[in-house]
Scaffold this motif. Structure first.
Motif, PDB file in Angstrom:
ATOM      1  N   ASP A  89       0.832  -1.198   0.000  1.00  0.00           N
ATOM      2  CA  ASP A  89       0.000   0.000   0.000  1.00  0.00           C
ATOM      3  C   ASP A  89       0.872   1.255   0.000  1.00  0.00           C
ATOM      4  OD1 ASP A  89      -2.384   1.559   0.253  1.00  0.00           O
ATOM      5  OD2 ASP A  89      -2.023   1.718   2.403  1.00  0.00           O
ATOM      6  N   GLY A  90       1.941   1.233   0.786  1.00  0.00           N
ATOM      7  CA  GLY A  90       2.862   2.368   0.858  1.00  0.00           C
ATOM      8  C   GLY A  90       3.608   2.599  -0.445  1.00  0.00           C
ATOM      9  N   ILE A  91       3.991   1.511  -1.104  1.00  0.00           N
ATOM     10  CA  ILE A  91       4.694   1.624  -2.392  1.00  0.00           C
ATOM     11  C   ILE A  91       3.774   2.250  -3.441  1.00  0.00           C
ATOM     12  CG2 ILE A  91       5.668   0.302  -4.307  1.00  0.00           C
ATOM     13  CD1 ILE A  91       6.718  -1.701  -2.211  1.00  0.00           C
ATOM     14  N   CYS A  92       2.532   1.796  -3.466  1.00  0.00           N
ATOM     15  CA  CYS A  92       1.567   2.369  -4.421  1.00  0.00           C
ATOM     16  C   CYS A  92       1.307   3.839  -4.108  1.00  0.00           C
ATOM     17  CB  CYS A  92       0.255   1.585  -4.385  1.00  0.00           C
ATOM     18  SG  CYS A  92       0.368  -0.059  -5.133  1.00  0.00           S
ATOM     19  N   ALA A  93       1.264   4.190  -2.821  1.00  0.00           N
ATOM     20  CA  ALA A  93       1.083   5.591  -2.441  1.00  0.00           C
ATOM     21  C   ALA A  93       2.270   6.429  -2.906  1.00  0.00           C
ATOM     22  CB  ALA A  93       0.914   5.706  -0.925  1.00  0.00           C
ATOM     23  N   ALA A  94       3.462   5.851  -2.853  1.00  0.00           N
ATOM     24  CA  ALA A  94       4.669   6.565  -3.301  1.00  0.00           C
ATOM     25  C   ALA A  94       4.609   6.841  -4.804  1.00  0.00           C
ATOM     26  CB  ALA A  94       5.909   5.753  -2.958  1.00  0.00           C
ATOM     27  N   ILE A  95       4.251   5.826  -5.574  1.00  0.00           N
ATOM     28  CA  ILE A  95       4.142   5.991  -7.030  1.00  0.00           C
ATOM     29  C   ILE A  95       3.071   7.021  -7.361  1.00  0.00           C
ATOM     30  CG2 ILE A  95       3.570   4.821  -9.196  1.00  0.00           C
ATOM     31  CD1 ILE A  95       4.619   2.219  -7.867  1.00  0.00           C
ATOM     32  N   ALA A  96       1.930   6.926  -6.674  1.00  0.00           N
ATOM     33  CA  ALA A  96       0.832   7.867  -6.902  1.00  0.00           C
ATOM     34  C   ALA A  96       1.246   9.284  -6.513  1.00  0.00           C
ATOM     35  CB  ALA A  96      -0.399   7.437  -6.109  1.00  0.00           C
ATOM     36  N   GLY A  97       1.999   9.413  -5.412  1.00  0.00           N
ATOM     37  CA  GLY A  97       2.435  10.728  -4.951  1.00  0.00           C
ATOM     38  C   GLY A  97       3.338  11.432  -5.947  1.00  0.00           C
ATOM     39  N   VAL A  98       4.289  10.686  -6.523  1.00  0.00           N
ATOM     40  CA  VAL A  98       5.195  11.256  -7.519  1.00  0.00           C
ATOM     41  C   VAL A  98       4.405  11.678  -8.758  1.00  0.00           C
ATOM     42  CG1 VAL A  98       7.140  10.785  -9.065  1.00  0.00           C
ATOM     43  CG2 VAL A  98       7.199   9.964  -6.703  1.00  0.00           C
ATOM     44  N   LEU A  99       3.515  10.807  -9.233  1.00  0.00           N
ATOM     45  CA  LEU A  99       2.713  11.127 -10.417  1.00  0.00           C
ATOM     46  C   LEU A  99       1.806  12.332 -10.160  1.00  0.00           C
ATOM     47  CD1 LEU A  99       1.533   7.668 -11.835  1.00  0.00           C
ATOM     48  CD2 LEU A  99       3.202   9.234 -12.828  1.00  0.00           C
ATOM     49  N   PHE A 100       1.259  12.398  -8.961  1.00  0.00           N
ATOM     50  CA  PHE A 100       0.339  13.474  -8.609  1.00  0.00           C
ATOM     51  C   PHE A 100       1.033  14.834  -8.670  1.00  0.00           C
ATOM     52  CE2 PHE A 100      -2.194  15.630  -5.078  1.00  0.00           C
ATOM     53  CZ  PHE A 100      -3.231  15.994  -5.928  1.00  0.00           C
ATOM     54  N   MET A 101       2.199  14.939  -8.025  1.00  0.00           N
ATOM     55  CA  MET A 101       2.929  16.207  -8.027  1.00  0.00           C
ATOM     56  C   MET A 101       3.486  16.522  -9.408  1.00  0.00           C
ATOM     57  SD  MET A 101       2.321  17.249  -5.076  1.00  0.00           S
ATOM     58  CE  MET A 101       1.897  16.673  -3.437  1.00  0.00           C
ATOM     59  N   SER A 102       3.845  15.497 -10.143  1.00  0.00           N
ATOM     60  CA  SER A 102       4.324  15.687 -11.503  1.00  0.00           C
ATOM     61  C   SER A 102       3.222  16.267 -12.383  1.00  0.00           C
ATOM     62  CB  SER A 102       4.810  14.352 -12.075  1.00  0.00           C
ATOM     63  OG  SER A 102       5.149  14.484 -13.436  1.00  0.00           O
ATOM     64  N   ARG A 103       2.000  15.772 -12.193  1.00  0.00           N
ATOM     65  CA  ARG A 103       0.877  16.279 -12.982  1.00  0.00           C
ATOM     66  C   ARG A 103       0.553  17.723 -12.612  1.00  0.00           C
ATOM     67  NH1 ARG A 103      -4.620  13.398 -11.936  1.00  0.00           N
ATOM     68  NH2 ARG A 103      -4.954  15.164 -10.555  1.00  0.00           N
ATOM     69  N   LEU A 104       0.653  18.039 -11.304  1.00  0.00           N
ATOM     70  CA  LEU A 104       0.396  19.406 -10.860  1.00  0.00           C
ATOM     71  C   LEU A 104       1.497  20.359 -11.304  1.00  0.00           C
ATOM     72  CD1 LEU A 104      -0.852  18.824  -7.190  1.00  0.00           C
ATOM     73  CD2 LEU A 104      -2.240  19.329  -9.196  1.00  0.00           C
ATOM     74  N   GLY A 105       2.718  19.827 -11.427  1.00  0.00           N
ATOM     75  CA  GLY A 105       3.857  20.659 -11.811  1.00  0.00           C
ATOM     76  C   GLY A 105       4.527  21.336 -10.638  1.00  0.00           C
TER      77      GLY A 105
END
Length: 329
Positions: A228-244
Protein backbone atom coordinates in the motif's frame (compact mmCIF):
# COMPACT_ATOMS: atom_id res chain seq x y z
CA UNK A 1 -38.89 -22.67 -7.02
CA UNK A 2 -35.71 -23.88 -5.42
CA UNK A 3 -34.26 -24.92 -8.74
CA UNK A 4 -35.23 -21.60 -10.29
CA UNK A 5 -33.42 -19.82 -7.45
CA UNK A 6 -30.35 -21.89 -8.16
CA UNK A 7 -30.48 -21.02 -11.85
CA UNK A 8 -30.45 -17.29 -11.19
CA UNK A 9 -29.01 -15.79 -8.05
CA UNK A 10 -28.62 -12.02 -7.92
CA UNK A 11 -25.67 -12.20 -5.54
CA UNK A 12 -23.63 -14.50 -7.74
CA UNK A 13 -24.64 -12.68 -10.92
CA UNK A 14 -23.65 -9.26 -9.59
CA UNK A 15 -20.40 -10.58 -8.17
CA UNK A 16 -19.41 -11.91 -11.59
CA UNK A 17 -20.87 -9.37 -14.00
CA UNK A 18 -22.39 -6.51 -12.03
CA UNK A 19 -19.47 -4.11 -12.14
CA UNK A 20 -18.95 -4.56 -15.87
CA UNK A 21 -22.69 -4.17 -16.55
CA UNK A 22 -22.72 -0.99 -14.48
CA UNK A 23 -19.78 0.38 -16.47
CA UNK A 24 -21.56 -0.42 -19.72
CA UNK A 25 -24.77 1.32 -18.61
CA UNK A 26 -22.92 4.41 -17.38
CA UNK A 27 -20.78 4.56 -20.53
CA UNK A 28 -23.82 4.39 -22.84
CA UNK A 29 -25.75 6.93 -20.72
CA UNK A 30 -22.76 9.31 -20.79
CA UNK A 31 -22.45 8.90 -24.54
CA UNK A 32 -26.11 9.85 -24.96
CA UNK A 33 -26.19 12.73 -22.47
CA UNK A 34 -22.87 14.38 -23.38
CA UNK A 35 -22.25 14.98 -27.11
CA UNK A 36 -18.45 15.25 -26.89
CA UNK A 37 -18.01 12.45 -24.36
CA UNK A 38 -16.53 10.05 -26.95
CA UNK A 39 -13.93 12.54 -28.13
CA UNK A 40 -10.38 11.17 -27.97
CA UNK A 41 -9.23 14.14 -25.93
CA UNK A 42 -11.99 13.63 -23.35
CA UNK A 43 -11.45 9.87 -23.03
CA UNK A 44 -7.71 10.42 -22.67
CA UNK A 45 -8.40 13.06 -20.05
CA UNK A 46 -10.53 10.60 -18.04
CA UNK A 47 -7.69 8.07 -18.01
CA UNK A 48 -5.18 10.73 -16.96
CA UNK A 49 -7.49 11.95 -14.21
CA UNK A 50 -8.04 8.49 -12.72
CA UNK A 51 -4.41 7.28 -12.90
CA UNK A 52 -3.35 8.53 -9.45
CA UNK A 53 -6.55 7.41 -7.70
CA UNK A 54 -6.46 4.00 -9.41
CA UNK A 55 -2.87 3.33 -8.33
CA UNK A 56 -3.86 4.29 -4.77
CA UNK A 57 -6.84 1.95 -5.07
CA UNK A 58 -4.64 -0.95 -6.20
CA UNK A 59 -2.54 -0.51 -3.07
CA UNK A 60 -5.32 -0.02 -0.56
CA UNK A 61 -7.15 -3.04 -1.97
CA UNK A 62 -4.50 -5.29 -0.40
CA UNK A 63 -5.37 -3.70 2.94
CA UNK A 64 -9.15 -3.83 2.43
CA UNK A 65 -9.06 -7.52 1.48
CA UNK A 66 -7.68 -8.09 4.98
CA UNK A 67 -10.62 -6.22 6.46
CA UNK A 68 -8.47 -3.18 7.32
CA UNK A 69 -8.60 0.38 5.98
CA UNK A 70 -6.20 3.25 5.30
CA UNK A 71 -7.66 6.75 5.62
CA UNK A 72 -4.26 8.48 5.41
CA UNK A 73 -3.63 8.07 1.68
CA UNK A 74 -4.32 11.70 0.82
CA UNK A 75 -1.81 12.95 3.38
CA UNK A 76 0.68 10.24 2.40
CA UNK A 77 0.76 11.26 -1.26
CA UNK A 78 1.12 14.91 -0.23
CA UNK A 79 4.14 14.11 1.97
CA UNK A 80 5.76 11.65 -0.43
CA UNK A 81 5.11 13.87 -3.44
CA UNK A 82 6.60 16.93 -1.74
CA UNK A 83 9.65 14.95 -0.64
CA UNK A 84 10.24 13.79 -4.22
CA UNK A 85 9.92 17.40 -5.44
CA UNK A 86 12.41 18.65 -2.84
CA UNK A 87 14.91 15.94 -3.79
CA UNK A 88 14.50 16.75 -7.48
CA UNK A 89 14.97 20.51 -7.00
CA UNK A 90 18.07 20.07 -4.84
CA UNK A 91 19.80 17.42 -6.98
CA UNK A 92 18.87 18.06 -10.62
CA UNK A 93 21.54 20.72 -11.14
CA UNK A 94 24.19 18.79 -9.21
CA UNK A 95 23.89 15.30 -10.67
CA UNK A 96 21.82 15.91 -13.78
CA UNK A 97 18.09 15.75 -14.40
CA UNK A 98 17.98 12.00 -15.13
CA UNK A 99 19.88 10.98 -12.00
CA UNK A 100 17.93 13.56 -10.03
CA UNK A 101 14.68 12.03 -11.24
CA UNK A 102 15.83 8.48 -10.43
CA UNK A 103 16.94 9.58 -6.96
CA UNK A 104 13.67 11.43 -6.35
CA UNK A 105 11.66 8.34 -7.29
CA UNK A 106 13.91 6.08 -5.17
CA UNK A 107 13.55 8.34 -2.12
CA UNK A 108 9.77 8.49 -2.63
CA UNK A 109 9.60 4.69 -2.72
CA UNK A 110 11.69 4.44 0.46
CA UNK A 111 9.41 6.89 2.26
CA UNK A 112 6.35 4.96 1.05
CA UNK A 113 7.84 1.66 2.24
CA UNK A 114 8.71 3.23 5.61
CA UNK A 115 5.18 4.58 6.11
CA UNK A 116 3.66 1.23 5.11
CA UNK A 117 6.04 -0.67 7.38
CA UNK A 118 5.25 1.59 10.35
CA UNK A 119 1.52 1.25 9.76
CA UNK A 120 1.74 -2.53 9.52
CA UNK A 121 4.02 -2.93 12.53
CA UNK A 122 2.05 -0.70 14.90
CA UNK A 123 -1.30 -2.22 13.85
CA UNK A 124 -0.13 -5.81 14.33
CA UNK A 125 2.22 -5.36 17.31
CA UNK A 126 -0.03 -3.14 19.43
CA UNK A 127 -3.30 -4.47 17.98
CA UNK A 128 -4.49 -0.96 17.13
CA UNK A 129 -7.41 -0.74 14.66
CA UNK A 130 -6.15 0.30 11.24
CA UNK A 131 -8.67 3.14 11.09
CA UNK A 132 -7.30 4.71 14.30
CA UNK A 133 -3.67 4.20 13.28
CA UNK A 134 -4.05 5.70 9.84
CA UNK A 135 -6.20 8.52 11.21
CA UNK A 136 -3.20 9.49 13.32
CA UNK A 137 -0.87 9.10 10.34
CA UNK A 138 -3.14 11.48 8.41
CA UNK A 139 -2.22 14.32 10.75
CA UNK A 140 1.44 13.33 11.11
CA UNK A 141 2.04 13.04 7.36
CA UNK A 142 0.18 16.27 6.60
CA UNK A 143 2.14 18.05 9.33
CA UNK A 144 5.49 16.82 8.01
CA UNK A 145 4.61 17.88 4.46
CA UNK A 146 3.90 21.41 5.74
CA UNK A 147 7.06 21.46 7.89
CA UNK A 148 9.36 20.32 5.05
CA UNK A 149 7.94 22.88 2.63
CA UNK A 150 7.28 25.65 5.17
CA UNK A 151 3.71 25.47 3.96
CA UNK A 152 4.69 26.72 0.49
CA UNK A 153 4.51 24.97 -2.90
CA UNK A 154 7.75 23.40 -4.14
CA UNK A 155 8.60 24.59 -7.65
CA UNK A 156 11.51 24.53 -10.08
CA UNK A 157 11.47 20.82 -10.99
CA UNK A 158 13.05 19.88 -14.29
CA UNK A 159 10.86 19.01 -17.29
CA UNK A 160 11.82 15.34 -16.90
CA UNK A 161 9.95 15.25 -13.56
CA UNK A 162 6.85 16.86 -15.04
CA UNK A 163 6.96 14.42 -17.96
CA UNK A 164 5.80 11.59 -15.69
CA UNK A 165 2.45 13.18 -14.99
CA UNK A 166 2.01 15.40 -18.03
CA UNK A 167 3.88 13.64 -20.84
CA UNK A 168 2.73 11.30 -23.59
CA UNK A 169 4.27 8.25 -25.23
CA UNK A 170 4.23 8.54 -29.04
CA UNK A 171 2.14 11.65 -28.51
CA UNK A 172 -0.95 9.56 -27.74
CA UNK A 173 -0.68 7.49 -24.55
CA UNK A 174 -0.25 9.42 -21.26
CA UNK A 175 2.82 8.29 -19.31
CA UNK A 176 0.76 8.20 -16.12
CA UNK A 177 -1.65 5.72 -17.73
CA UNK A 178 1.25 3.47 -18.73
CA UNK A 179 2.51 3.58 -15.14
CA UNK A 180 -1.01 2.69 -13.95
CA UNK A 181 -1.08 -0.32 -16.29
CA UNK A 182 2.35 -1.45 -15.07
CA UNK A 183 1.30 -1.19 -11.41
CA UNK A 184 -1.87 -3.13 -12.24
CA UNK A 185 0.16 -5.93 -13.87
CA UNK A 186 2.53 -6.25 -10.90
CA UNK A 187 -0.27 -6.17 -8.31
CA UNK A 188 -2.33 -8.68 -10.32
CA UNK A 189 0.57 -11.13 -10.37
CA UNK A 190 1.05 -10.72 -6.60
CA UNK A 191 -2.65 -11.29 -5.89
CA UNK A 192 -3.32 -14.10 -8.36
CA UNK A 193 -0.04 -15.91 -9.04
CA UNK A 194 1.73 -15.69 -5.72
CA UNK A 195 1.43 -17.52 -2.40
CA UNK A 196 1.13 -14.20 -0.63
CA UNK A 197 -2.06 -13.45 -2.58
CA UNK A 198 -3.65 -16.71 -1.42
CA UNK A 199 -2.64 -15.97 2.16
CA UNK A 200 -4.09 -12.46 1.86
CA UNK A 201 -7.55 -13.74 0.90
CA UNK A 202 -7.35 -16.48 3.54
CA UNK A 203 -6.60 -14.01 6.34
CA UNK A 204 -9.30 -11.62 5.14
CA UNK A 205 -11.84 -14.41 4.87
CA UNK A 206 -11.22 -16.05 8.23
CA UNK A 207 -8.28 -14.95 10.33
CA UNK A 208 -8.66 -17.77 12.89
CA UNK A 209 -8.69 -20.45 10.19
CA UNK A 210 -5.68 -18.79 8.54
CA UNK A 211 -3.72 -18.86 11.79
CA UNK A 212 -4.71 -22.48 12.38
CA UNK A 213 -3.40 -23.41 8.93
CA UNK A 214 0.00 -21.95 9.75
CA UNK A 215 -0.21 -18.63 7.93
CA UNK A 216 1.84 -15.89 9.60
CA UNK A 217 -0.97 -13.37 9.86
CA UNK A 218 1.12 -10.50 11.22
CA UNK A 219 3.58 -10.79 8.34
CA UNK A 220 0.77 -10.85 5.79
CA UNK A 221 -0.73 -7.66 7.25
CA UNK A 222 2.66 -5.92 7.32
CA UNK A 223 3.42 -6.86 3.72
CA UNK A 224 0.00 -5.61 2.62
CA UNK A 225 0.63 -2.21 4.20
CA UNK A 226 4.09 -2.03 2.61
CA UNK A 227 2.56 -2.68 -0.81
CA UNK A 228 0.00 0.00 0.00
CA UNK A 229 2.86 2.37 0.86
CA UNK A 230 4.69 1.62 -2.39
CA UNK A 231 1.57 2.37 -4.42
CA UNK A 232 1.08 5.59 -2.44
CA UNK A 233 4.67 6.56 -3.30
CA UNK A 234 4.14 5.99 -7.03
CA UNK A 235 0.83 7.87 -6.90
CA UNK A 236 2.44 10.73 -4.95
CA UNK A 237 5.19 11.26 -7.52
CA UNK A 238 2.71 11.13 -10.42
CA UNK A 239 0.34 13.47 -8.61
CA UNK A 240 2.93 16.21 -8.03
CA UNK A 241 4.32 15.69 -11.50
CA UNK A 242 0.88 16.28 -12.98
CA UNK A 243 0.40 19.41 -10.86
CA UNK A 244 3.86 20.66 -11.81
CA UNK A 245 4.53 21.73 -8.22
CA UNK A 246 4.79 20.09 -4.81
CA UNK A 247 1.59 21.07 -2.99
CA UNK A 248 1.76 20.22 0.75
CA UNK A 249 -1.96 20.80 1.23
CA UNK A 250 -3.07 18.66 -1.74
CA UNK A 251 -4.45 15.12 -1.83
CA UNK A 252 -7.43 15.82 0.44
CA UNK A 253 -10.22 13.21 -0.03
CA UNK A 254 -8.02 11.05 -2.28
CA UNK A 255 -8.19 8.24 0.27
CA UNK A 256 -11.98 8.18 -0.09
CA UNK A 257 -11.76 8.26 -3.88
CA UNK A 258 -9.46 5.23 -3.79
CA UNK A 259 -11.68 3.36 -1.33
CA UNK A 260 -14.73 4.23 -3.45
CA UNK A 261 -13.06 2.73 -6.54
CA UNK A 262 -12.43 -0.51 -4.60
CA UNK A 263 -15.96 -0.74 -3.20
CA UNK A 264 -17.66 0.11 -6.50
CA UNK A 265 -15.44 -2.52 -8.09
CA UNK A 266 -16.78 -5.21 -5.76
CA UNK A 267 -14.19 -5.30 -2.98
CA UNK A 268 -15.95 -5.92 0.32
CA UNK A 269 -15.06 -3.63 3.24
CA UNK A 270 -15.60 -6.68 5.46
CA UNK A 271 -12.58 -8.32 3.82
CA UNK A 272 -11.95 -11.61 2.11
CA UNK A 273 -12.97 -10.66 -1.43
CA UNK A 274 -12.11 -8.32 -4.27
CA UNK A 275 -10.31 -8.24 -7.61
CA UNK A 276 -7.96 -5.77 -9.24
CA UNK A 277 -9.93 -5.91 -12.49
CA UNK A 278 -13.03 -4.92 -10.53
CA UNK A 279 -11.16 -2.08 -8.86
CA UNK A 280 -9.92 -0.82 -12.23
CA UNK A 281 -13.47 -0.89 -13.59
CA UNK A 282 -14.74 0.78 -10.42
CA UNK A 283 -12.20 3.57 -10.81
CA UNK A 284 -13.22 4.08 -14.45
CA UNK A 285 -16.90 4.23 -13.39
CA UNK A 286 -16.19 6.90 -10.79
CA UNK A 287 -13.96 8.76 -13.26
CA UNK A 288 -16.66 8.80 -15.92
CA UNK A 289 -19.30 10.02 -13.46
CA UNK A 290 -17.06 12.89 -12.32
CA UNK A 291 -16.11 13.72 -15.91
CA UNK A 292 -19.75 13.85 -17.04
CA UNK A 293 -20.72 16.03 -14.09
CA UNK A 294 -17.95 18.46 -14.99
CA UNK A 295 -18.92 18.54 -18.67
CA UNK A 296 -22.55 19.17 -17.70
CA UNK A 297 -21.48 22.04 -15.45
CA UNK A 298 -22.74 20.50 -12.22
CA UNK A 299 -21.71 22.39 -9.10
CA UNK A 300 -18.58 21.03 -7.37
CA UNK A 301 -20.46 20.80 -4.05
CA UNK A 302 -23.09 18.57 -5.61
CA UNK A 303 -20.32 16.45 -7.11
CA UNK A 304 -19.09 15.80 -3.57
CA UNK A 305 -22.61 14.75 -2.57
CA UNK A 306 -22.69 12.33 -5.51
CA UNK A 307 -19.33 10.80 -4.46
CA UNK A 308 -20.72 10.16 -0.99
CA UNK A 309 -23.87 8.59 -2.39
CA UNK A 310 -21.80 6.34 -4.64
CA UNK A 311 -19.99 4.94 -1.61
CA UNK A 312 -23.26 4.34 0.27
CA UNK A 313 -24.93 2.68 -2.71
CA UNK A 314 -21.89 0.48 -3.36
CA UNK A 315 -21.79 -0.67 0.28
CA UNK A 316 -25.55 -1.40 0.25
CA UNK A 317 -25.16 -3.42 -2.96
CA UNK A 318 -22.29 -5.34 -1.37
CA UNK A 319 -24.46 -6.23 1.64
CA UNK A 320 -27.43 -7.22 -0.54
CA UNK A 321 -25.35 -9.40 -2.87
CA UNK A 322 -23.70 -11.16 0.06
CA UNK A 323 -27.08 -11.92 1.61
CA UNK A 324 -28.40 -13.17 -1.73
CA UNK A 325 -25.33 -15.36 -2.21
CA UNK A 326 -25.66 -16.73 1.35
CA UNK A 327 -29.31 -17.70 0.79
CA UNK A 328 -28.36 -19.81 -2.23
CA UNK A 329 -26.02 -21.98 -0.17
Amino acid sequence: MGKQGEKFNFGKFYTRYGTFMLLLVIFVASMVCVPNFLGRENLTNILRQIAVVTILAFGVQFVIILGHINVALGSEIALIGCVSCLVMVNLQDKIGSLMGLITAIAVALLVGIAIGAINGFVITHFKIPAFIMTLGVTEVARGFSLILTSGKPVSGMDASFKFLGQGYILGVIPVSVMVMILVFAVCWIILNKNKFGRHLYAVGGNINAAEASGIKVKMVVRKAFIIDGICAAIAGVLFMSRLGTGQPSSGVTYEFKAITACVVGGTSLAGGSGSLVGTLIGSVIVGIIENVQTLLGINAYWQQVVRGLIILIAVIIDVVTKRAAAKSK
